[in-house]
Each structure stands twice: as structure tokens, then as C-alpha cells.
Design a protein around this motif. Structure first.
Motif, PDB file in Angstrom:
ATOM      1  N   GLU A   1       0.846  -1.193   0.000  1.00 21.81           N
ATOM      2  CA  GLU A   1       0.000   0.000   0.000  1.00 21.81           C
ATOM      3  C   GLU A   1       0.878   1.238   0.000  1.00 21.81           C
ATOM      4  N   PHE A   2       0.485   2.214  -0.827  1.00 23.16           N
ATOM      5  CA  PHE A   2       1.194   3.481  -0.907  1.00 23.16           C
ATOM      6  C   PHE A   2       0.178   4.589  -1.069  1.00 23.16           C
ATOM      7  N   MET A   3       0.076   5.448  -0.058  1.00 25.75           N
ATOM      8  CA  MET A   3      -0.841   6.584  -0.061  1.00 25.75           C
ATOM      9  C   MET A   3      -2.282   6.175  -0.344  1.00 25.75           C
ATOM     10  N   GLY A   4      -2.716   5.073   0.224  1.00 26.44           N
ATOM     11  CA  GLY A   4      -4.089   4.610   0.062  1.00 26.44           C
ATOM     12  C   GLY A   4      -4.341   3.788  -1.182  1.00 26.44           C
ATOM     13  N   ILE A   5      -3.349   3.659  -2.038  1.00 26.86           N
ATOM     14  CA  ILE A   5      -3.491   2.867  -3.268  1.00 26.86           C
ATOM     15  C   ILE A   5      -2.846   1.525  -2.997  1.00 26.86           C
ATOM     16  N   GLN A   6      -3.565   0.443  -3.313  1.00 28.53           N
ATOM     17  CA  GLN A   6      -3.084  -0.887  -2.955  1.00 28.53           C
ATOM     18  C   GLN A   6      -2.672  -1.700  -4.171  1.00 28.53           C
ATOM     19  N   GLY A   7      -1.694  -2.557  -3.947  1.00 30.09           N
ATOM     20  CA  GLY A   7      -1.303  -3.604  -4.889  1.00 30.09           C
ATOM     21  C   GLY A   7      -1.004  -3.135  -6.292  1.00 30.09           C
ATOM     22  N   ARG A   8      -1.672  -3.757  -7.250  1.00 34.55           N
ATOM     23  CA  ARG A   8      -1.390  -3.486  -8.659  1.00 34.55           C
ATOM     24  C   ARG A   8      -1.791  -2.091  -9.081  1.00 34.55           C
ATOM     25  N   TYR A   9      -2.649  -1.426  -8.301  1.00 34.77           N
ATOM     26  CA  TYR A   9      -3.090  -0.094  -8.671  1.00 34.77           C
ATOM     27  C   TYR A   9      -1.999   0.942  -8.446  1.00 34.77           C
ATOM     28  N   ILE A  10      -0.934   0.589  -7.743  1.00 35.21           N
ATOM     29  CA  ILE A  10       0.225   1.476  -7.641  1.00 35.21           C
ATOM     30  C   ILE A  10       0.863   1.624  -9.024  1.00 35.21           C
ATOM     31  N   TYR A  11       0.950   0.526  -9.755  1.00 37.49           N
ATOM     32  CA  TYR A  11       1.500   0.588 -11.112  1.00 37.49           C
ATOM     33  C   TYR A  11       0.569   1.360 -12.032  1.00 37.49           C
ATOM     34  N   TRP A  12      -0.733   1.205 -11.842  1.00 33.84           N
ATOM     35  CA  TRP A  12      -1.696   1.965 -12.639  1.00 33.84           C
ATOM     36  C   TRP A  12      -1.530   3.456 -12.382  1.00 33.84           C
ATOM     37  N   ALA A  13      -1.329   3.834 -11.122  1.00 32.56           N
ATOM     38  CA  ALA A  13      -1.143   5.246 -10.771  1.00 32.56           C
ATOM     39  C   ALA A  13       0.145   5.789 -11.383  1.00 32.56           C
ATOM     40  N   ALA A  14       1.196   4.993 -11.350  1.00 33.08           N
ATOM     41  CA  ALA A  14       2.458   5.423 -11.960  1.00 33.08           C
ATOM     42  C   ALA A  14       2.295   5.593 -13.470  1.00 33.08           C
ATOM     43  N   GLY A  15       1.564   4.671 -14.101  1.00 33.08           N
ATOM     44  CA  GLY A  15       1.309   4.791 -15.536  1.00 33.08           C
ATOM     45  C   GLY A  15       0.450   5.999 -15.870  1.00 33.08           C
ATOM     46  N   ALA A  16      -0.557   6.269 -15.041  1.00 27.33           N
ATOM     47  CA  ALA A  16      -1.411   7.435 -15.270  1.00 27.33           C
ATOM     48  C   ALA A  16      -0.623   8.726 -15.120  1.00 27.33           C
ATOM     49  N   ALA A  17       0.237   8.797 -14.099  1.00 25.94           N
ATOM     50  CA  ALA A  17       1.059   9.994 -13.898  1.00 25.94           C
ATOM     51  C   ALA A  17       2.062  10.167 -15.040  1.00 25.94           C
TER      52      ALA A  17
END
Length: 100
Positions: A24-40
């Protein structure tokens, strides 16, 4: 007979108890951390491309739309859980469950 002494003083190491929890990183869990990095990353790339082609305002609009879409998609998907499952809605009629 010589008396044998056993040394039972073992070194204690701290054990990390959170191994069974998802990352978990800043409320984002698991594979969605990679999704957030891709979106950014996609938003920054879109800003640079829009800025080079049409100017600052267009690049800023692309940046905000891409980030908003990425964050919205992550929040919707994360609400379903880390392991998204297909939820079938409706009535299903099975004509034959076993043939004799």
C-alpha cells in the motif's frame, strides 16, 4: 565425565508481521500502484506533447484530463478489490444440468 554445557542464547531478530497484507502506498493498494504510476507518466507525457504542439494551456488541459481519468479509474476499480471478478447480473436458466 566432563559436563557439557549447551548455549541456548539465540540472537533474536525482529519479524515483519505485515507479509500477508497487500502493498500500500498513499491509500493505493497492490497493482493499482503501477496503474497510478502509468497514469502519472502518461499525463506528464501528454502535457509535454500538448505543450510542444499547441501551447501551455492545451498541455495543462491534457494533464488534468489524463490525471482525473486515471485517478477515477483507479478509485472505481479499487473499490471492487484487488482481484476484480466478473459479476454477472440477471437471471440464468440452465436447460440441462446433467444428461441421463
Amino acid at each position: 565425565m566432563a559436563k557439557e554445557t549447551e548455549n541456548t542464547d539465540y540472537v533474536a531478530y525482529p519479524v515483519f508481521k505485515g507479509l500477508q497484507k497487500p502493498l500500500e502506498f498513499m491509500g493505493i493498494q497492490g497493482r493499482y500502484i503501477y496503474w497510478a504510476a502509468g497514469a502519472a507518466g502518461g499525463a506528464i507525457f501528454g502535457f509535454i506533447l500538448g505543450y510542444c504542439i499547441a501551447g501551455f494551456i492545451v498541455g495543462l488541459i491534457i494533464l488534468t484530463v489524463a490525471l482525473s481519468a486515471g485517478i477515477g479509474m483507479i478509485m472505481i476499480k479499487q473499490k471492487k478489490g484487488l482481484h476484480s471478478k466478473k459479476n454477472d447480473n440477471g437471471i440464468f436458466v440452465y436447460a440441462f444440468s446433467k444428461r441421463i
